[in-house]
Each structure stands twice: as structure tokens, then as C-alpha cells.
Design an enzyme around this catalytic site. Structure first.
Site, PDB file in Angstrom:
ATOM      1  N   ASP A   1      28.277  48.876  44.425  1.00  0.00           N
ATOM      2  CA  ASP A   1      29.236  50.381  44.842  1.00  0.00           C
ATOM      3  C   ASP A   1      27.723  51.539  44.963  1.00  0.00           C
ATOM      4  O   ASP A   1      26.810  51.688  44.694  1.00  0.00           O
ATOM      5  CB  ASP A   1      29.553  50.873  43.459  1.00  0.00           C
ATOM      6  CG  ASP A   1      30.927  50.312  44.147  1.00  0.00           C
ATOM      7  OD1 ASP A   1      31.632  49.732  45.345  1.00  0.00           O
ATOM      8  OD2 ASP A   1      32.103  50.296  42.605  1.00  0.00           O
TER       9      ASP A   1
ATOM     10  N   ARG B   1      28.808  47.856  53.563  1.00  0.00           N
ATOM     11  CA  ARG B   1      29.994  48.640  53.565  1.00  0.00           C
ATOM     12  C   ARG B   1      29.699  50.660  53.901  1.00  0.00           C
ATOM     13  O   ARG B   1      28.692  50.702  53.289  1.00  0.00           O
ATOM     14  CB  ARG B   1      30.608  49.161  52.499  1.00  0.00           C
ATOM     15  CG  ARG B   1      31.798  49.680  52.085  1.00  0.00           C
ATOM     16  CD  ARG B   1      32.537  50.392  50.743  1.00  0.00           C
ATOM     17  NE  ARG B   1      32.962  48.746  50.214  1.00  0.00           N
ATOM     18  CZ  ARG B   1      32.531  48.968  48.380  1.00  0.00           C
ATOM     19  NH1 ARG B   1      32.294  49.701  48.156  1.00  0.00           N
ATOM     20  NH2 ARG B   1      32.958  47.761  48.013  1.00  0.00           N
TER      21      ARG B   1
HETATM   22  C1  LIG Z   1      37.336  50.067  49.878  1.00  0.00           C
HETATM   23  C2  LIG Z   1      36.523  51.308  49.479  1.00  0.00           C
HETATM   24  C3  LIG Z   1      35.229  51.372  49.210  1.00  0.00           C
HETATM   25  C4  LIG Z   1      35.213  53.016  48.600  1.00  0.00           C
HETATM   26  N1  LIG Z   1      33.670  53.037  48.528  1.00  0.00           N
HETATM   27  C5  LIG Z   1      32.670  53.775  48.365  1.00  0.00           C
HETATM   28  C6  LIG Z   1      31.715  54.024  47.670  1.00  0.00           C
HETATM   29  O1  LIG Z   1      31.273  53.192  47.017  1.00  0.00           O
HETATM   30  N2  LIG Z   1      31.090  55.676  46.979  1.00  0.00           N
HETATM   31  C7  LIG Z   1      32.086  56.604  47.519  1.00  0.00           C
HETATM   32  O2  LIG Z   1      31.268  57.570  46.946  1.00  0.00           O
HETATM   33  N3  LIG Z   1      32.825  56.926  47.444  1.00  0.00           N
HETATM   34  C8  LIG Z   1      33.510  55.078  47.964  1.00  0.00           C
HETATM   35  N4  LIG Z   1      34.899  55.256  48.844  1.00  0.00           N
HETATM   36  C9  LIG Z   1      35.627  56.298  49.046  1.00  0.00           C
HETATM   37  C10 LIG Z   1      35.310  57.587  50.221  1.00  0.00           C
HETATM   38  O3  LIG Z   1      33.337  57.349  50.234  1.00  0.00           O
HETATM   39  C11 LIG Z   1      35.634  57.879  50.213  1.00  0.00           C
HETATM   40  O4  LIG Z   1      36.443  59.002  49.774  1.00  0.00           O
HETATM   41  C12 LIG Z   1      38.001  58.211  50.469  1.00  0.00           C
HETATM   42  O5  LIG Z   1      37.725  56.306  50.833  1.00  0.00           O
HETATM   43  C13 LIG Z   1      38.397  58.839  51.608  1.00  0.00           C
HETATM   44  O6  LIG Z   1      37.515  58.589  52.804  1.00  0.00           O
HETATM   45  P1  LIG Z   1      38.796  58.873  54.077  1.00  0.00           P
HETATM   46  O7  LIG Z   1      37.112  57.933  54.732  1.00  0.00           O
HETATM   47  O8  LIG Z   1      39.337  57.794  53.425  1.00  0.00           O
HETATM   48  O9  LIG Z   1      38.567  59.689  54.838  1.00  0.00           O
HETATM   49  P2  LIG Z   1      39.220  61.661  54.575  1.00  0.00           P
HETATM   50  O10 LIG Z   1      39.252  61.833  55.607  1.00  0.00           O
HETATM   51  O11 LIG Z   1      39.343  61.537  53.177  1.00  0.00           O
HETATM   52  O12 LIG Z   1      41.239  60.816  54.656  1.00  0.00           O
HETATM   53  C14 LIG Z   1      42.240  60.157  55.641  1.00  0.00           C
HETATM   54  C15 LIG Z   1      42.979  59.822  54.799  1.00  0.00           C
HETATM   55  O13 LIG Z   1      43.000  59.332  54.251  1.00  0.00           O
HETATM   56  C16 LIG Z   1      44.602  59.070  53.283  1.00  0.00           C
HETATM   57  N5  LIG Z   1      43.329  59.656  51.939  1.00  0.00           N
HETATM   58  C17 LIG Z   1      42.058  59.502  51.580  1.00  0.00           C
HETATM   59  N6  LIG Z   1      42.111  59.029  50.014  1.00  0.00           N
HETATM   60  C18 LIG Z   1      43.471  59.567  49.533  1.00  0.00           C
HETATM   61  C19 LIG Z   1      43.528  59.077  48.493  1.00  0.00           C
HETATM   62  N7  LIG Z   1      42.840  59.238  47.694  1.00  0.00           N
HETATM   63  N8  LIG Z   1      44.729  58.976  48.499  1.00  0.00           N
HETATM   64  C20 LIG Z   1      45.699  59.183  49.224  1.00  0.00           C
HETATM   65  N9  LIG Z   1      46.251  59.237  50.311  1.00  0.00           N
HETATM   66  C21 LIG Z   1      43.806  59.292  50.399  1.00  0.00           C
HETATM   67  C22 LIG Z   1      45.199  60.361  53.469  1.00  0.00           C
HETATM   68  O14 LIG Z   1      46.157  59.760  54.628  1.00  0.00           O
HETATM   69  C23 LIG Z   1      44.189  60.646  54.870  1.00  0.00           C
HETATM   70  O15 LIG Z   1      44.443  61.766  55.372  1.00  0.00           O
HETATM   71  C24 LIG Z   1      35.217  53.758  49.538  1.00  0.00           C
HETATM   72  C25 LIG Z   1      36.637  53.843  49.997  1.00  0.00           C
HETATM   73  C26 LIG Z   1      36.757  52.909  49.965  1.00  0.00           C
HETATM   74  C27 LIG Z   1      37.980  52.788  50.829  1.00  0.00           C
END
Ligand SMILES: Cc1cc2nc3c(=O)[nH]c(=O)nc-3n(C[C@H](O)[C@H](O)[C@H](O)COP(=O)(O)OP(=O)(O)OC[C@H]3O[C@@H](n4cnc5c(N)ncnc54)[C@H](O)[C@@H]3O)c2cc1C
Length: 305
Positions: free
Chosen positions: A131, A182
Site C-alpha cells: 500500500d 495499483r
Molecule cells: C482497492 C483500493 C485500494 C486503495 N489503496 C490506497 C493506497 O494504498 N493508498 C492511498 O493513498 N489510497 C488508497 N486507496 C484510496 C483512494 O486513494 C481514494 O481515496 C478512494 O478510493 C476514493 O477515491 P475514488 O477513486 O473512489 O474517487 P472519488 O472521486 O473520491 O469518489 C467517487 C465516488 O465513489 C464513492 N466513494 C468514494 N469513496 C467513498 C467512501 N469512502 N465511502 C462511500 N463512497 C465512496 C462515491 O460515490 C464517490 O462519489 C485505495 C482505494 C481502493 C479502492
């Protein structure tokens, strides 16, 4: 003012951590995003996802350990879950945070710990994802990763965050090496010196990096719940004859389960990131910061309580 910043600041507060984690309702709220505290809880959640045709990455929660015993314990827990995945024949790999294994304490300690984990995963023919944490760790994590890679550990991959300016360059480096990446947007509070501050810019950079990884990368994990970006990925794949076995979508446990199922039913590879363990507080706060509307969910649970 956006709620994101204060929530992320609170994720570092030990006082708030004490308040939330000692409150039984805190646990109820955490269960929306965390499979539970025990290995059994984790196994049950993996089975449920696997039944739906969804792969899993399991994360034993924990970060920023400050002493050797805790770092070694985190390592033991990662080794244990690899054993469980193997024995129970689960369709899962693992994700680990290097700061849980001693990255803040000593490089050699952390390297020794992660080597044990990656070696055991190799023995069991599975994969370890490192991560990515806050930007203070980006270079250190990529350097440690390179040493693992050069030492012959090819069953390990990294995470790159599209909010960082440097990521486009890192994507190209990883493509050259053939590393599984990722790609996510990034979950930490980052200053304008290192990261885009506007969501539109983060999203644009995500798409740029995603297209490069889909065209040239090694089985990228597209970690997002953003439907527009997911649609873009599908259109891009169709237009460029990139078959569905060349990438996977990744989403978090408890977020957009409907979309996870839909994509899996359409024949795409989908992997759910399932965290478990007792150290859920900072993880939960990052999920709150991503979507402050989640706070209404907390409020409703407290109201019911
Ligand atoms: C499998 C996975 C691994 C990850 N690993 C890391 C990592 O190693 N390091 C790191 O910094 N980040 C990590 N993240 C988190 C990532 O960086 C984002 O902060 C997070 O995924 C929200 O961004 P989004 O791409 O979904 O887009 P956004 O534009 O934030 O969200 C798009 C839509 O997704 C939904 N959504 C997003 N987040 C949420 C939530 N928490 N609760 C409810 N609905 C939500 C909503 O409908 C929102 O409108 C990971 C995410 C995933 C999916």
C-alpha cells in the site's frame, strides 16, 4: 470549507482515537468499512466476495508502529493470514503497509520483515501489494520495493496515487520494470508542493496514468469507485482491443458493492480490498474524509444508539 482536511487531521489524533474506539458505537460504524477484528471475520467476508466471483486483497490493519515488537507482530499477522489463505483455498492476496512493519524504525528491520512475507507469499504462489501511505513515504517505499525486486521478488507490486505530480513519471518507471501497479487517487492530506489540490486535476491525471498502464503496464489494478473513470476505462479498453484479462478493477469493502457485483457479472476482474483487525481508526477516518456524507451514517447510528 471542505470537511476533508479536518477529518484527515483528526485521523492523527490519539484523543479522538481513544474516544471513537472505546465507544461501542464506533465499532458499529467501523463495521461498514472493516470486515471485523478477527481472522475468522476476514475469512467469512472473503468467502462472501469469492462466491460473487470477486477476488480479494486482505489487509491486516495497522500503520506507523513505533517499536520493534509491534513491527514483528504485524509481520507475524501477515504470515498468519497467508497461511490461512492457502489452507482455506481463498481467492485472495494481501496488502501491507510498510509502516506497520517498521519503516519508521529502521530500514533493515522493515526489509527483513517484508522479505519474510514476500517469500512466504512466493512459496504459496500469491501476491503482496505494498500500500502507499503519505508522500513522506513515497520515495522510501519505492526504493524498498526496488530492492525487493532486484533481489528477485517479482510477486510484489506497488500503489501509485494520481494526486501526486510525480506519479506520471513513476508510472513510466514501473511500466519499464513490468511491475504490477495499483492506481488510486490518494487518501492522505498533501500540500500543493507535491500534489494536485483540485479534484478535476487529480481525475485528469488518473485518466492519463490509467491509459498508460492499460496500454503498456502489467495487469494494473484500477482502484476507484468513480463511475465516470470506470466507464472511461471500459471504453478505452474496447477501443484499443485491451482484453478484460489484462487489468482489474479494485474497490474497497463496503463501498459501491452494487458496482462491484455489476462489473464482475459483466466479466471484468474485480478485487475487493478487505481490511480487518482492531487498528481500524485511521482507516475509518480516511473513508470518512473521502465522503463526508458518511458522517450522516455515523450520526444516524449514534442517534439510534
Ligand atoms: C482497492 C483500493 C485500494 C486503495 N489503496 C490506497 C493506497 O494504498 N493508498 C492511498 O493513498 N489510497 C488508497 N486507496 C484510496 C483512494 O486513494 C481514494 O481515496 C478512494 O478510493 C476514493 O477515491 P475514488 O477513486 O473512489 O474517487 P472519488 O472521486 O473520491 O469518489 C467517487 C465516488 O465513489 C464513492 N466513494 C468514494 N469513496 C467513498 C467512501 N469512502 N465511502 C462511500 N463512497 C465512496 C462515491 O460515490 C464517490 O462519489 C485505495 C482505494 C481502493 C479502492
Amino acid at each position: 470549507m471542505s470537511l476533508k482536511e479536518p477529518i484527515l487531521k483528526l485521523s492523527q489524533s490519539s484523543q479522538m482515537k481513544g474516544f471513537v474506539t472505546h465507544n461501542p458505537l464506533g465499532r458499529v460504524v467501523a463495521r461498514r468499512f472493516v470486515a471485523g477484528e478477527s481472522v475468522e471475520d476476514a475469512v467469512q467476508s472473503v468467502r462472501e466476495m469469492n462466491k460473487l466471483g470477486i477476488h480479494v486483497s486482505l489487509d491486516h490493519l495497522g500503520e506507523n508502529t513505533s517499536n520493534v515488537e509491534e513491527a514483528n507482530r504485524a509481520t507475524e499477522q501477515a504470515l498468519e493470514i497467508l497461511e490461512v489463505i492457502y489452507n482455506e483455498k481463498l481467492d485472495a492476496n494481501i496488502s501491507v503497509k510498510l509502516t506497520s512493519m517498521g519503516q519508521d524504525i529502521d530500514y533493515d528491520l522493515c526489509y527483513k520483515n517484508i522479505c519474510q512475507v514476500v517469500q512466504k507469499a512466493q512459496d504459496y504462489n500469491t501476491f503482496v501489494r505494498l500500500d502507499m501511505e503519505g508522500s513522506d513515504y513515497t520515495q522510501k517505499t519505492l526504493d524498498l520495493f526496488r530492492n525487493l525486486w532486484n533481489d528477485g521478488h517479482k510477486n510484489v507490486g506497488v500503489v501509485l496515487q494520481s494526486y501526486l505530480y510525480r506519479t506520471e513519471k513513476d508510472v513510466e518507471e514501473m511500466i519499464k520494470l513490468g511491475v504490477r501497479v495499483r492506481l488510486c487517487k490518494g487518501a492522505y492530506l498533501e500540500p500543493a508542493e507535491v500534489a494536485y489540490q483540485e479534484k478535476a486535476e487529480v481525475d485528469r491525471n488518473y485518466i492519463r496514468c490509467m491509459e498508460r498502464l492499460m496500454s503498456e503496464g502489467n495487469y494494473p489494478g484500477l482502484a476507484t469507485h468513480d463511475e465516470k473513470i470506470i466507464e472511461h476505462a471500459i471504453t478505452y479498453a474496447n477501443r484499443n482491443r485491451i482484453t478484460a484479462d489484462r487489468f482489474e478493477f479494485q474497490m474497497l469493502y463496503g463501498v459501491r458493492r452494487d458496482l462491484q457485483k455489476k462489473l464482475a457479472n459483466q466479466g471484468y476482474n474485480v478485487r475487493a480490498y478487505i481490511p480487518y483487525g482492531s487498528e481500524w481508526y485511521p482507516y475509518l477516518m480516511r473513508r470518512m474524509a473521502e465522503r463526508p456524507a458518511n458522517l450522516f451514517f455515523i450520526a444516524s447510528q449514534f442517534w439510534k444508539g
